[in-house]
Structure formats: C-alpha cells, structure tokens
Design an enzyme around this catalytic site. Structure first.
Site, PDB file in Angstrom:
ATOM      1  N   ASP A  36       0.847  -1.198   0.000  1.00  0.00           N
ATOM      2  CA  ASP A  36       0.000   0.000   0.000  1.00  0.00           C
ATOM      3  C   ASP A  36       0.882   1.248   0.000  1.00  0.00           C
ATOM      4  OD1 ASP A  36      -3.009   0.915   0.561  1.00  0.00           O
ATOM      5  OD2 ASP A  36      -1.665   2.217   1.684  1.00  0.00           O
ATOM      6  N   ASP A  39      -2.236   1.566  -6.826  1.00  0.00           N
ATOM      7  CA  ASP A  39      -0.824   1.443  -6.449  1.00  0.00           C
ATOM      8  C   ASP A  39       0.049   0.944  -7.597  1.00  0.00           C
ATOM      9  OD1 ASP A  39      -0.930   1.632  -3.187  1.00  0.00           O
ATOM     10  OD2 ASP A  39      -2.692   0.638  -4.005  1.00  0.00           O
ATOM     11  N   ASP A  83      -2.146   0.878   7.025  1.00  0.00           N
ATOM     12  CA  ASP A  83      -3.131   0.374   6.063  1.00  0.00           C
ATOM     13  C   ASP A  83      -2.796  -1.052   5.641  1.00  0.00           C
ATOM     14  OD1 ASP A  83      -4.577   2.680   6.177  1.00  0.00           O
ATOM     15  OD2 ASP A  83      -3.941   3.461   4.229  1.00  0.00           O
ATOM     16  N   GLU A 128       1.855   5.288  -0.224  1.00  0.00           N
ATOM     17  CA  GLU A 128       1.372   6.654  -0.022  1.00  0.00           C
ATOM     18  C   GLU A 128       2.181   7.551  -0.950  1.00  0.00           C
ATOM     19  OE1 GLU A 128      -1.286   7.189   1.683  1.00  0.00           O
ATOM     20  OE2 GLU A 128      -1.333   5.151   2.492  1.00  0.00           O
ATOM     21  N   HIS A 183      -4.548   5.909   6.066  1.00  0.00           N
ATOM     22  CA  HIS A 183      -3.658   6.529   5.080  1.00  0.00           C
ATOM     23  C   HIS A 183      -2.209   6.607   5.554  1.00  0.00           C
ATOM     24  CE1 HIS A 183      -6.837   7.243   2.270  1.00  0.00           C
ATOM     25  NE2 HIS A 183      -7.521   7.962   3.136  1.00  0.00           N
TER      26      HIS A 183
END
Length: 264
Positions: A54, A156, A218, A56, A213
């Site tokens: 995941d 992603d 996450d 960011e 987030h």
C-alpha cells in the site's frame, strides 16, 4: 322504496399474460460472473505467499487539481503473508524522498501523517526499488510463480508506480505487472461490493488499527481482511487483467473497485 340487484358470480382477476411475462426478469449479479461462494472451506491456495502492498504518495487538495509534474511515492510498505497459516513472515518498510515536488503539502501531511523530516534524507524511488528487490531475494522460498502482490484498489500498481517510473525513466521489475485487488477478491467471493478498506473492516467486524492513510498501518489492516477472506474459503487469483462488465451498474462498480486512494 326498495330495490333489487341481480347477483352475478365474480370471476377472479387474471393479469395479462404479456404483462406478467414482462416482469419475469432475473436480477443481474452485483458483480460480473463470480464463482459460487464456499464459506468456511479450507482452500488450496494458488499462491504460497501474498505480499500486501500500500503506497502513499505526494498529494494536494482536489480543488487544486493533480500534483504536477507527477505524483511521487513517499511510503513503500510491504508485508509478506503465508497462505498456509495466514501468518506474517516478514515486512519491508521504507519512506521515499520525492524529487519533483520535494516539499510535502500540508494536506499530504494531514492525510498521511508523513512530515517533511521523514522523507528528506531517505533514498529515492529507484534506490528503494533496488532495496526491495534485494529484500525479496533474501527469502529463497519466493519464486516467480508462488507469490502475488495484494492491494486495496488498482491505483498502487496500475497508476502510481508505472506513472512515476515512466516519468523518471526507472525500470520496473516484471513481478509488479500483476496483482490481486482485495476489493475484487471480496466481490468474487461474496457477489457483493465494498467501496474500500474501511468498509471491508466493518463487514468482517474488525477493529481498525493505527492511522488511516499511513501506508504501514493500512497494510496491517488489509492483511486482516486478506486473512478473513482466505479463512472463509476464497482462493486468491490475479485480478489485474479483469475487464469491467458490459452493464452500466457493473461498470460503475468496476470503476469504484479500481478507484484511487480515497476509497481505500
């Protein structure tokens, strides 16, 4: 004054056969053509290991439009799960220094919890990809066909990594070219739809952990959903090549399933 009425035998009302036939329409499935659910059955999994990922990335308020010239990954977390017992084996976690928009926006920090000092001295994406590749090869049990990445949405590995790598002319290893979208996996298993990670946690009555987030938090939450689906009998398969249904309602659900981070 009296009056008399002629008695007539009432006849039952019969609907027009054409009207009845016109209403005999089967409700279409909520998500296109999925296998029958096998609740609670232990499945022999296609993949021995799942790598939950995941990212960011740099961002700003929607009202200001997309961040230019390219959105950059600033957190790169991965957790390796074994599908034999659904336990965590190891994890990779690295913050990444952006080079095009090196100053994080206040919105980005507010959303992700990542402050400027957490990325300033970190390696760039190309270096992190090399680090990750070394980490991957440290486990000799991982082979080309026995593991798959799992994401919550397609953003992603379909958008974030390819777009930044293309802009910066960074080669992407082949193993990033296919993945499992856990939202599609849930839809396949239940013939129902969940908008994102938070709804999936609610469905399985799981407590949200950490900060929403935050990439590593996450990932931990997505791992819990992946475990629940696996223990409930879902056999994970690659979903990145799936195409949307031809019906308008299913096209909408498909768009939501591949939607970016805000639906995570």
């Amino acid at each position: 004054m009296s009056s008399s009425f002629q008695s007539t035998k009432s006849t039952p009302f019969v609907e027009n056969s054409k009207l009845v036939k016109s209403r005999e329409v089967k409700t279409p499935p909520k998500y296109p053509s999925f296998a029958k659910r096998r609740t609670g059955q232990k499945m022999s999994q296609q993949f021995e290991y799942l790598l939950i990922l995941d990212f960011e990335a740099t961002c700003q308020e929607n009202s200001k439009g997309p961040i230019l010239p390219v959105q950059e990954i600033i957190e790169f977390p991965v957790v390796q799960l074994s599908t034999s017992d659904w336990k965590e084996i190891r994890r990779f976690h690295q913050y990444v220094r952006p080079t095009e928009s090196s100053k994080l926006t206040s919105f980005c920090t507010s959303l992700t919890g990542i402050i400027q000092e957490m990325v300033d001295e970190k390696p760039t994406l190309s270096d992190v990809l090399e680090e990750f590749n070394k980490w991957l090869k440290e486990d000799s049990r991982l082979e080309n066909n026995n593991f798959a990445f799992v994401t919550c949405g397609d953003w992603d590995l379909k958008v974030a990594l390819p777009n930044e790598a293309k802009f910066k002319n960074i080669p992407i290893p082949d193993y990033f070219h296919q993945w499992i979208n856990v939202k599609k996996a849930y839809a396949e298993h239940t013939n129902d739809f969940a908008r994102g990670m938070m709804q999936l946690l609610k469905i399985y009555k799981l407590q949200h952990q950490g900060r929403h987030h935050s990439g590593i938090d996450d990932v931990a939450n997505i791992c819990e959903v992946v475990r629940c689906l696996g223990k409930d009998g879902h056999n994970y398969r690659i979903t990145s090549n799936d195409q949307p249904s031809t019906t308008s309602s299913n096209r909408r659900r498909f768009r939501e399933a591949v939607a970016p981070k805000m639906n995570k």
